[in-house]
Scaffold this motif. Structure first.
Motif, PDB file in Angstrom:
ATOM      1  N   PHE A 185       0.827  -1.218   0.000  1.00  0.00           N
ATOM      2  CA  PHE A 185       0.000   0.000   0.000  1.00  0.00           C
ATOM      3  C   PHE A 185       0.855   1.259   0.000  1.00  0.00           C
ATOM      4  O   PHE A 185       0.591   2.214  -0.742  1.00  0.00           O
ATOM      5  N   PHE A 186       1.908   1.268   0.829  1.00  0.00           N
ATOM      6  CA  PHE A 186       2.732   2.477   0.966  1.00  0.00           C
ATOM      7  C   PHE A 186       3.552   2.749  -0.288  1.00  0.00           C
ATOM      8  O   PHE A 186       3.766   3.909  -0.674  1.00  0.00           O
ATOM      9  N   GLU A 187       4.031   1.690  -0.925  1.00  0.00           N
ATOM     10  CA  GLU A 187       4.884   1.871  -2.107  1.00  0.00           C
ATOM     11  C   GLU A 187       4.073   2.291  -3.333  1.00  0.00           C
ATOM     12  O   GLU A 187       4.552   3.063  -4.168  1.00  0.00           O
TER      13      GLU A 187
ATOM     14  N   MET B 163      -5.399  -0.290  10.365  1.00  0.00           N
ATOM     15  CA  MET B 163      -4.192   0.086   9.630  1.00  0.00           C
ATOM     16  C   MET B 163      -4.468   0.172   8.133  1.00  0.00           C
ATOM     17  O   MET B 163      -3.747   0.842   7.391  1.00  0.00           O
ATOM     18  N   VAL B 164      -5.518  -0.532   7.694  1.00  0.00           N
ATOM     19  CA  VAL B 164      -5.937  -0.490   6.296  1.00  0.00           C
ATOM     20  C   VAL B 164      -7.415  -0.109   6.271  1.00  0.00           C
ATOM     21  O   VAL B 164      -8.218  -0.640   7.034  1.00  0.00           O
TER      22      VAL B 164
ATOM     23  N   ASN C 248     -15.378  -4.872  -2.670  1.00  0.00           N
ATOM     24  CA  ASN C 248     -14.707  -4.244  -1.540  1.00  0.00           C
ATOM     25  C   ASN C 248     -13.358  -3.698  -1.989  1.00  0.00           C
ATOM     26  O   ASN C 248     -12.610  -4.375  -2.696  1.00  0.00           O
ATOM     27  N   TYR C 249     -13.060  -2.480  -1.565  1.00  0.00           N
ATOM     28  CA  TYR C 249     -11.807  -1.847  -1.940  1.00  0.00           C
ATOM     29  C   TYR C 249     -10.984  -1.551  -0.677  1.00  0.00           C
ATOM     30  O   TYR C 249     -11.544  -1.205   0.370  1.00  0.00           O
ATOM     31  N   PHE C 250      -9.669  -1.670  -0.809  1.00  0.00           N
ATOM     32  CA  PHE C 250      -8.766  -1.520   0.331  1.00  0.00           C
ATOM     33  C   PHE C 250      -7.670  -0.521  -0.011  1.00  0.00           C
ATOM     34  O   PHE C 250      -7.149  -0.515  -1.131  1.00  0.00           O
ATOM     35  N   TRP C 251      -7.306   0.317   0.968  1.00  0.00           N
ATOM     36  CA  TRP C 251      -6.215   1.263   0.765  1.00  0.00           C
ATOM     37  C   TRP C 251      -5.619   1.663   2.108  1.00  0.00           C
ATOM     38  O   TRP C 251      -6.256   1.535   3.167  1.00  0.00           O
TER      39      TRP C 251
END
Length: 226
Positions: A41-43, A80-81, A90-93
């Motif tokens: 996620f961070f990259e 954290m997410v 469903n979307y994750f970030w």
């Protein structure tokens, strides 16, 4: 004379290598998987669906496909997410800025707890010192402590003496009489029951009374208590 081609020797050498020297790579721990997942996620600073992460995580971060969903859910549970359902998907970030703020909040909470703990420790230390006041080992305190021990010993001795004379106490005697009366009535009631059973056995089966007494261990002088 037939000579073995040099090319054949070169290609055959790897097949003779001793593979026992190479150990199997250790798998990632649960916490390492979480760290690797956050790196994705961070990259990328992108939004993903579960199916996307199930392709990326094993290939780029070495997370086993079967554990991707559980690792992702653990990060969502720990805030954290972020996760959002849009339509049927469903979307994750997770963005570094939010993680930084979360760490700051956590640090502030821990610092506050540490301050409270230090204050509590200081307060308890003060209470201990106050409790010690007046309990210093002085000659007078030692004398009073010795006198108290002697008085306690004397009290225990008097208590033993009183127990010896309880039988002479009218209230105790009356209580014993009542207990004896109840016991006597109970014994005679059971005696009556035994006589009834013996009578029934003689009439029903024609047993002799002496045989019944011997069989059931009933004494010859068995009778009511006056």
């Amino acid at each position: 004379m037939y000579h073995t081609p040099t090319a054949y020797i070169t290609l055959s050498l790897p097949a003779c290598k001793n593979t026992s020297k190479y150990s199997k790579k250790r798998g990632l721990s649960a916490e390492e998987k979480r760290v690797k997942m956050m790196e994705i996620f961070f990259e990328t600073k992108d939004v993903f669906q579960l199916k996307d992460l199930e392709k990326i995580a094993p290939k780029e971060k070495g997370i086993t496909p079967m554990s991707v969903k559980d690792v992702l859910q653990s990060l969502v549970d720990d805030a954290m997410v972020d996760s959002e359902r849009i339509g049927t998907s469903n979307y994750f970030w997770a963005f570094p800025s939010k993680a930084l703020h979360a760490r700051k909040r956590k640090l502030e909470t821990l610092e506050s707890q540490l301050t409270d703990a230090k204050q509590k420790k200081k307060s308890l230390a003060k209470s201990v010192e106050e409790a010690k006041c007046g309990r210093e080992d002085t000659e007078e305190r030692s004398k009073l402590a010795e006198e108290l021990a002697q008085l306690r010993k004397q009290r225990d001795q008097l208590s033993v003496e009183m127990d010896k004379y309880k039988e002479c106490d009218p209230d105790v005697v009356e209580e014993i009489r009542k207990s004896n009366k109840v016991a006597k009535e109970a014994v005679n009631r059971w005696t009556d029951n035994i006589f009834s059973v013996k009578s029934w056995a003689k009439k029903k089966f024609g047993f002799e009374e002496g045989k019944i007494d011997k069989t059931f261990g009933i004494p010859e002088d068995f009778d009511y208590i006056d």
